[in-house]
Design a protein around this motif. Structure first.
Motif, PDB file in Angstrom:
ATOM      1  N   ASP A  62       5.937  -4.784  -2.101  1.00 21.69           N
ATOM      2  CA  ASP A  62       7.258  -4.391  -1.623  1.00 21.69           C
ATOM      3  C   ASP A  62       8.010  -3.558  -2.659  1.00 21.69           C
ATOM      4  N   LYS A  63       7.549  -3.550  -3.911  1.00 26.52           N
ATOM      5  CA  LYS A  63       8.271  -2.837  -4.960  1.00 26.52           C
ATOM      6  C   LYS A  63       7.457  -1.786  -5.696  1.00 26.52           C
ATOM      7  N   ALA A  64       6.161  -1.667  -5.423  1.00 26.26           N
ATOM      8  CA  ALA A  64       5.337  -0.725  -6.193  1.00 26.26           C
ATOM      9  C   ALA A  64       4.086  -0.311  -5.422  1.00 26.26           C
ATOM     10  N   ILE A  65       3.624   0.893  -5.750  1.00 28.90           N
ATOM     11  CA  ILE A  65       2.318   1.363  -5.283  1.00 28.90           C
ATOM     12  C   ILE A  65       1.360   1.141  -6.443  1.00 28.90           C
ATOM     13  N   ALA A  66       0.376   0.291  -6.230  1.00 28.76           N
ATOM     14  CA  ALA A  66      -0.553  -0.049  -7.308  1.00 28.76           C
ATOM     15  C   ALA A  66      -1.702   0.952  -7.390  1.00 28.76           C
ATOM     16  N   THR A  67      -2.267   1.320  -6.251  1.00 29.71           N
ATOM     17  CA  THR A  67      -3.335   2.328  -6.227  1.00 29.71           C
ATOM     18  C   THR A  67      -3.143   3.235  -5.019  1.00 29.71           C
ATOM     19  N   LEU A  68      -3.567   4.475  -5.187  1.00 28.08           N
ATOM     20  CA  LEU A  68      -3.550   5.451  -4.101  1.00 28.08           C
ATOM     21  C   LEU A  68      -4.657   6.450  -4.374  1.00 28.08           C
ATOM     22  N   ASN A  69      -5.548   6.599  -3.418  1.00 31.15           N
ATOM     23  CA  ASN A  69      -6.651   7.558  -3.513  1.00 31.15           C
ATOM     24  C   ASN A  69      -6.706   8.339  -2.213  1.00 31.15           C
ATOM     25  N   ILE A  70      -6.732   9.673  -2.334  1.00 33.32           N
ATOM     26  CA  ILE A  70      -6.779  10.533  -1.158  1.00 33.32           C
ATOM     27  C   ILE A  70      -7.916  11.537  -1.336  1.00 33.32           C
ATOM     28  N   ILE A  71      -8.689  11.743  -0.284  1.00 31.54           N
ATOM     29  CA  ILE A  71      -9.701  12.804  -0.258  1.00 31.54           C
ATOM     30  C   ILE A  71      -9.304  13.789   0.829  1.00 31.54           C
ATOM     31  N   ILE A  72      -9.269  15.078   0.474  1.00 33.54           N
ATOM     32  CA  ILE A  72      -8.896  16.137   1.406  1.00 33.54           C
ATOM     33  C   ILE A  72     -10.142  16.934   1.763  1.00 33.54           C
ATOM     34  N   ASP A  73     -10.335  17.173   3.037  1.00 34.34           N
ATOM     35  CA  ASP A  73     -11.469  17.948   3.540  1.00 34.34           C
ATOM     36  C   ASP A  73     -11.129  19.433   3.449  1.00 34.34           C
ATOM     37  N   MET A  74     -11.588  20.104   2.401  1.00 32.04           N
ATOM     38  CA  MET A  74     -11.259  21.518   2.191  1.00 32.04           C
ATOM     39  C   MET A  74     -11.913  22.415   3.244  1.00 32.04           C
ATOM     40  N   LYS A  75     -12.983  21.947   3.867  1.00 26.95           N
ATOM     41  CA  LYS A  75     -13.615  22.738   4.934  1.00 26.95           C
ATOM     42  C   LYS A  75     -12.711  22.847   6.163  1.00 26.95           C
ATOM     43  N   SER A  76     -11.720  21.979   6.245  1.00 27.22           N
ATOM     44  CA  SER A  76     -10.794  21.996   7.382  1.00 27.22           C
ATOM     45  C   SER A  76      -9.654  23.007   7.191  1.00 27.22           C
ATOM     46  N   LEU A  77      -9.603  23.666   6.048  1.00 27.82           N
ATOM     47  CA  LEU A  77      -8.557  24.653   5.754  1.00 27.82           C
ATOM     48  C   LEU A  77      -8.430  25.614   6.922  1.00 27.82           C
TER      49      LEU A  77
END
Length: 190
Positions: A62-77
């Protein structure tokens, strides 16, 4: 002695309640959106397109983001102009055949204050990694987290140098601004 037991029970209950707010969420790529905006360096001309988030995870309290991982599909550009779309995908820009994904990984636990946070993490594009500080607005319910942001990125830090006025000093007419805007709504669900 009884009051000590009651205090201990209350503390244990509070710790248990706090733990229930710490949960893992997964990116809902179908409901998430990423838009990019690029501009000419010496005029007001700009173009807007999309790129798709592929997958991601978020661990939040409720007070913090402990981890965040994002993968972006560059082929979808994508862009409505197919010639521009193909040009952005080739060696002049993002080389999506060679570098099909971009990633963002949060460096440290990030505090949430009044529904906002600054995500300091490592962004990797074309195997070049830089630290980015991305301000986000956070909408949080028990079953869903939404992160909204509008962040400016210097493409030359990631080896995307085509028609850059800072790399090619004499370029004027076809110069493309070094910075582009990445605007997103990332939806995470349990």
């Amino acid at each position: 002695m009884k009051s000590l037991q009651i205090i201990l029970i209350i503390l244990c209950l509070q710790l248990g309640v706090q733990k229930t707010y710490a949960q893992n969420f997964k990116l809902d790529s179908q409901k998430s959106t990423l838009f990019w905006t690029g501009k000419a360096a010496f005029s007001s001309y700009s173009l807007k397109g999309t790129v798709a988030p592929k997958k991601g995870t978020l661990y939040i309290t409720d007070k913090a983001i402990a981890t965040l991982n994002i993968i972006i599909d560059m082929k979808s550009l994508d862009h409505e102009n197919s010639d521009l779309k193909n040009h952005l995908k080739n060696e002049d820009f993002f080389e999506v055949k060679k570098y099909p994904e971009a990633t963002f990984f949060l460096d440290n636990i990030t505090n949430i204050e009044e529904g906002k946070a600054i995500l300091r993490g490592k962004l990797t594009i074309k195997e070049k990694t830089n630290t980015e500080d991305i301000p986000v607005k956070i909408e949080q319910t028990k079953s869903r987290i939404i992160l909204k942001f509008n962040h400016t990125i210097d493409r030359t830090k990631y080896g995307v140098n085509h028609n850059s006025p800072s790399i090619f000093k004499r370029m004027k007419e076809n110069a493309i601004a070094d910075e582009f805007i990445l605007e997103g709504t990332l939806v995470f669900v349990k």
